[in-house]
Design a protein around this motif. Structure first.
Motif, PDB file in Angstrom:
ATOM      1  N   THR A 170       0.828  -1.196   0.000  1.00  0.00           N
ATOM      2  CA  THR A 170       0.000   0.000   0.000  1.00  0.00           C
ATOM      3  C   THR A 170       0.869   1.254   0.000  1.00  0.00           C
ATOM      4  N   THR A 197      -0.900   6.092   4.066  1.00  0.00           N
ATOM      5  CA  THR A 197      -2.226   5.889   4.648  1.00  0.00           C
ATOM      6  C   THR A 197      -2.507   6.983   5.668  1.00  0.00           C
ATOM      7  N   ALA A 230      -2.838   3.430   9.651  1.00  0.00           N
ATOM      8  CA  ALA A 230      -2.371   2.201   9.017  1.00  0.00           C
ATOM      9  C   ALA A 230      -2.983   0.975   9.690  1.00  0.00           C
ATOM     10  N   GLY A 278      -0.846  -5.885   0.089  1.00  0.00           N
ATOM     11  CA  GLY A 278      -1.619  -4.689   0.392  1.00  0.00           C
ATOM     12  C   GLY A 278      -2.827  -4.937   1.267  1.00  0.00           C
ATOM     13  N   ARG A 279      -2.902  -6.116   1.870  1.00  0.00           N
ATOM     14  CA  ARG A 279      -4.009  -6.421   2.779  1.00  0.00           C
ATOM     15  C   ARG A 279      -3.730  -5.892   4.186  1.00  0.00           C
ATOM     16  N   ASP A 302      -1.061  -2.792   6.000  1.00  0.00           N
ATOM     17  CA  ASP A 302      -0.150  -1.694   5.682  1.00  0.00           C
ATOM     18  C   ASP A 302       1.238  -1.904   6.282  1.00  0.00           C
ATOM     19  N   GLY A 309       4.955  -0.729   3.485  1.00  0.00           N
ATOM     20  CA  GLY A 309       5.238   0.200   2.416  1.00  0.00           C
ATOM     21  C   GLY A 309       6.203   1.254   2.919  1.00  0.00           C
TER      22      GLY A 309
END
Length: 264
Positions: A151, A154, A158, A204-205, A207, A249
């Motif tokens: 991801t 955020t 996150a 990406g499930r 962060d 990320g």
């Protein structure tokens, strides 16, 4: 085909075969074989059987490679490649019938030490989910044919994951660490399978993910998944008995690292 892709293909094939065996044994009923560091840190008969299968397949395919497995220890090879294996990551979940468990297989170059090795390929098979996460250095990370990406930033908070050690003496410290991180979090997940947590970061499930006390086989494949999906993985306090692994990320990783690398 490059070495990295060859190793990924082999890791994937064996992880999926091992995952089928693990799932079959789960359906037949789990028998406990032993405990490890604490009463909560269990070994099932399936752990040993699955690792024996993986080791036999690797010995047939690449007899000169080394091996580092959770259940059967280390074997030095002559090729410069070592396979780092967790036959059933999430053993407590597995024993209780919770479907968050996996087979994790990585191939690394160099000494079987995460401080110095170069991970070349990895596969994480989650048989109860029907998913296999794979990566080869320089070729990206994938799940069932779809490319993975971590991801981006955020700002709303996150979604993070963590895990706790089995020793009750470490729980207070782990909970204190969670409290330090929660101001940047949307919410927290506690799945109980490190390789799957890392695979979910790559997909990406999640962060980000952080946990103390992981062993090399817990993260060898998963860390490569995150890196090949565009993420960052760090280990801090590496001289302590329980180093901290941080993955996410780039933005989330940097924020977690700033919090967790600062002494409370």
């Amino acid at each position: 085909m490059t070495l990295e892709l060859e190793l990924r293909e082999l890791a994937t094939e064996i992880a999926e075969e091992a995952g089928r065996l693990a799932r079959t044994r789960r359906q037949e009923g789990v028998r406990l074989a032993a405990t490890k560091s604490s009463l909560a840190d269990i070994v099932t008969e399936a752990d040993r059987e699955v690792e024996a299968l993986i080791r036999a397949r690797l010995r047939t395919a690449r007899a000169d490679d080394g091996f580092l497995g959770e259940e059967s220890g280390a074997e030095v090879g002559s090729s410069g490649i070592t396979w780092v294996v967790d036959p059933i990551d999430g053993t407590v979940n597995y024993a209780y019938g919770i479907p968050a468990y996996n087979v994790s297989i990585a191939a690394v170059r160099g000494e079987p030490d995460p401080a110095t090795w170069e991970a070349l390929a990895g596969a994480v098979n989650a048989p109860a989910l029907g998913e296999t996460f794979t990566a080869a250095r320089g070729y990206g990370a994938w799940v069932n044919g779809s490319r993975l990406a971590v991801t981006a930033a955020t700002p709303a908070g996150a979604l993070l994951a963590t895990g706790f050690g089995y020793d009750p003496a470490t729980h207070e410290g782990d909970i204190a660490t969670v409290a330090r991180v929660m101001p940047m979090a949307r919410d927290l997940r506690r799945m109980g399978a490190a390789a799957l947590d890392l695979a979910f970061v790559a997909a990406g499930r999640l962060d980000g993910y952080f946990e103390r006390g992981l062993r090399p086989w817990d993260f060898a494949a998963g860390a490569l998944l995150v890196e090949e999906a565009g993420g960052v993985v760090s280990r801090i306090d590496v001289d302590s008995p329980r180093p901290m692994l941080i993955a996410g990320g780039p933005d989330v990783h940097a924020r977690m690292l700033a919090i967790l690398d600062e002494k409370p």
